[in-house]
Design a protein around this motif. Structure first.
Motif, PDB file in Angstrom:
ATOM      1  N   HIS A 124       0.802  -1.226   0.000  1.00 25.76           N
ATOM      2  CA  HIS A 124       0.000   0.000   0.000  1.00 25.76           C
ATOM      3  C   HIS A 124       0.835   1.277   0.000  1.00 25.76           C
ATOM      4  O   HIS A 124       0.316   2.357  -0.270  1.00 25.76           O
ATOM      5  N   GLN A 125       2.119   1.170   0.314  1.00 29.01           N
ATOM      6  CA  GLN A 125       2.966   2.359   0.394  1.00 29.01           C
ATOM      7  C   GLN A 125       4.040   2.307  -0.684  1.00 29.01           C
ATOM      8  O   GLN A 125       4.371   1.231  -1.221  1.00 29.01           O
ATOM      9  N   GLU A 138       7.160   2.762  -0.226  1.00 31.74           N
ATOM     10  CA  GLU A 138       8.364   2.137   0.313  1.00 31.74           C
ATOM     11  C   GLU A 138       8.032   1.494   1.652  1.00 31.74           C
ATOM     12  O   GLU A 138       7.467   2.142   2.525  1.00 31.74           O
ATOM     13  N   VAL A 139       8.379   0.220   1.788  1.00 34.58           N
ATOM     14  CA  VAL A 139       8.064  -0.523   3.007  1.00 34.58           C
ATOM     15  C   VAL A 139       9.297  -1.297   3.446  1.00 34.58           C
ATOM     16  O   VAL A 139       9.891  -2.037   2.649  1.00 34.58           O
TER      17      VAL A 139
END
Length: 433
Positions: free
Chosen positions: A271-272, A274-275
């Motif tokens: 969902h982001q 960068e994780v």
């Protein structure tokens, strides 16, 4: 008995020998007109198939380990899984590893396997100091970069065609933890993905899952994963529970619609932009090893994995053109893996060259081979080539145009009595008898 590679295509009737000792292996080599060494059978096509194969599963002993300098000598039938179980708790790791740990050390040498760090550290052979090779007359010969160097380089990546790999001496890399610090970047298209590889070039490990069915502005949308060995944390891991595919899946389940739905969900699960997270080395390097017999997902007829590399000069435009053709064919893959490669090495048949590599799985059906022939032509047009360890159907013409070192390999084989003695179905198809 019936044998096949991991893709389960093609299948052949073969005699399988399984000697208990090196001396028994030497006797078998001398007693048979032609044969081929075989490990775990995890190459995908016909590179480990022949009418007579010598299985190294009992030649799997660890022979010597130097904990102060990080070196290991083992028999060629030892698996990477076996090595890692021994090495990781002691603070050592393999400098280069492919996407499965269920391959033998001999197979890793014969395929000159690469990993997620080729752009910095090259192929498996870079960390092989010495080989003990069984020749066509049954004798044993030690080769290295300084002793019988031409045989050493021809054997690394030589697909088992120079002799039977008996022992391997390896250099290792130190680690402080069994965990990897992983960062995942969500990238909108292929251009962003290639730029992502370049911006993360100093990261030790990098690999991208790519949606090979996305089209238009989303062509090549990807999840780029980079990683570094963690500097703290335990060296021991809990025992891994492995699920297994219990039976062959109905081929009708693998449709364009089902693959498109899976790829969309897989991409959107992040969902982001960068994780970051910490994962154990098994999840980072070997995600599919947690599923036993996953090749059954493609049904009884099996599948073909298609892996190619094209030079950086052809990078974006070349890869976009190939991806568009794959998307147009509606034959996409659940697992499509994009990597960046560093410089080519000296081994005549080693696969990587400086550029970008894409690997995809295609369910086998009657129309697939024509599509792959078309993709071969596009790869050749861009100066690329196909990975022999994944190949099951490349033509002799395509092979010889893309691997100019084949003549060098044949000269070495002739010099050491390997021609006609060590042979595979793939070698016969490619004109390397």
């Amino acid at each position: 008995m019936r044998l096949h590679g991991w893709g389960r295509y093609p299948q052949v009737e073969a005699q399988q020998l399984a000697p208990l000792t090196v001396s028994a292996s030497r006797a078998l080599i001398g007693a048979h007109r032609s044969l081929l060494g075989r490990g775990m059978g995890r190459s995908y096509g016909d590179s480990a198939l022949h009418d007579c194969v010598l299985n190294t599963r009992y030649l799997q002993h660890l022979l010597a380990f130097d904990a102060s300098h990080g070196s290991l000598r083992c028999q060629a039938g030892a698996t990477l899984d076996q090595l890692l179980d021994f090495l990781v708790p002691r603070g050592w790791f393999l400098p280069v590893t492919p996407g499965t740990r269920f391959v033998t050390v001999g197979g890793a040498v014969a395929s000159d396997v690469h990993g997620k760090n080729h752009h910095l550290h090259g192929c498996f052979s870079e960390y092989v100091d010495e080989l003990l090779l069984g020749l066509g007359d049954g004798s044993l010969l030690t080769c290295s970069r300084s002793e019988h160097a031409e045989l050493f380089h021809a054997t690394c990546g030589g697909m088992g065609l120079t002799g039977l790999i008996v022992e391997v001496a390896l250099r290792l890399t130190p680690i402080r933890s069994a965990y990897v610090n992983q960062t995942t970047f969500k990238l909108a298209n292929l251009e962003d993905a290639l730029q992502g590889f370049e911006s993360q070039r100093q990261r030790t490990y990098s690999v991208a899952w790519i949606d090979c069915l996305a089209r238009g502005a989303e062509l090549g949308r990807s999840l780029l994963m980079v990683g570094e060995h963690a500097l703290d944390g335990p060296l021991q891991l809990p025992r891994q529970r492995r699920l297994a595919v219990p039976l062959d899946m109905p081929a009708a389940l693998l449709t364009h619609a089902s693959m498109q739905a899976f790829n969309s969900l897989y991409y959107r699960r992040v969902h982001q932009a960068e994780v970051g997270r910490r994962v154990d080395y098994r999840r980072f390097f070997y995600p599919l090893d947690g599923i036993g017999q996953w090749n059954r997902l493609y049904g009884k007829r099996g599948f073909l994995q298609y892996q190619f590399v094209i030079p950086k000069a052809a990078g974006l435009q070349g890869m976009q053109a190939i991806l568009r053709r794959i998307a147009d064919s509606r034959r996409g893959s659940f697992l499509a893996v994009l990597k960046v490669f560093g410089e080519q090495n000296r081994n005549p048949l080693s696969f990587p060259l400086e550029g970008y590599s894409l690997a995809l799985d295609f369910k086998y059906d009657s129309g697939l081979l024509a599509l792959l022939d078309e993709l071969d032509a596009r790869v050749l047009e861009h100066g690329g080539r196909i990975y022999l360890s994944k190949d099951a159907r490349m033509s002799e013409q395509t092979f010889k145009r893309s691997y100019p070192g084949w003549e060098q390999l044949q000269a070495v084989r002739a010099r050491y009595g390997a021609q006609g003695k060590f042979i595979s179905r793939q070698a016969q198809r490619l004109g390397l008898e």
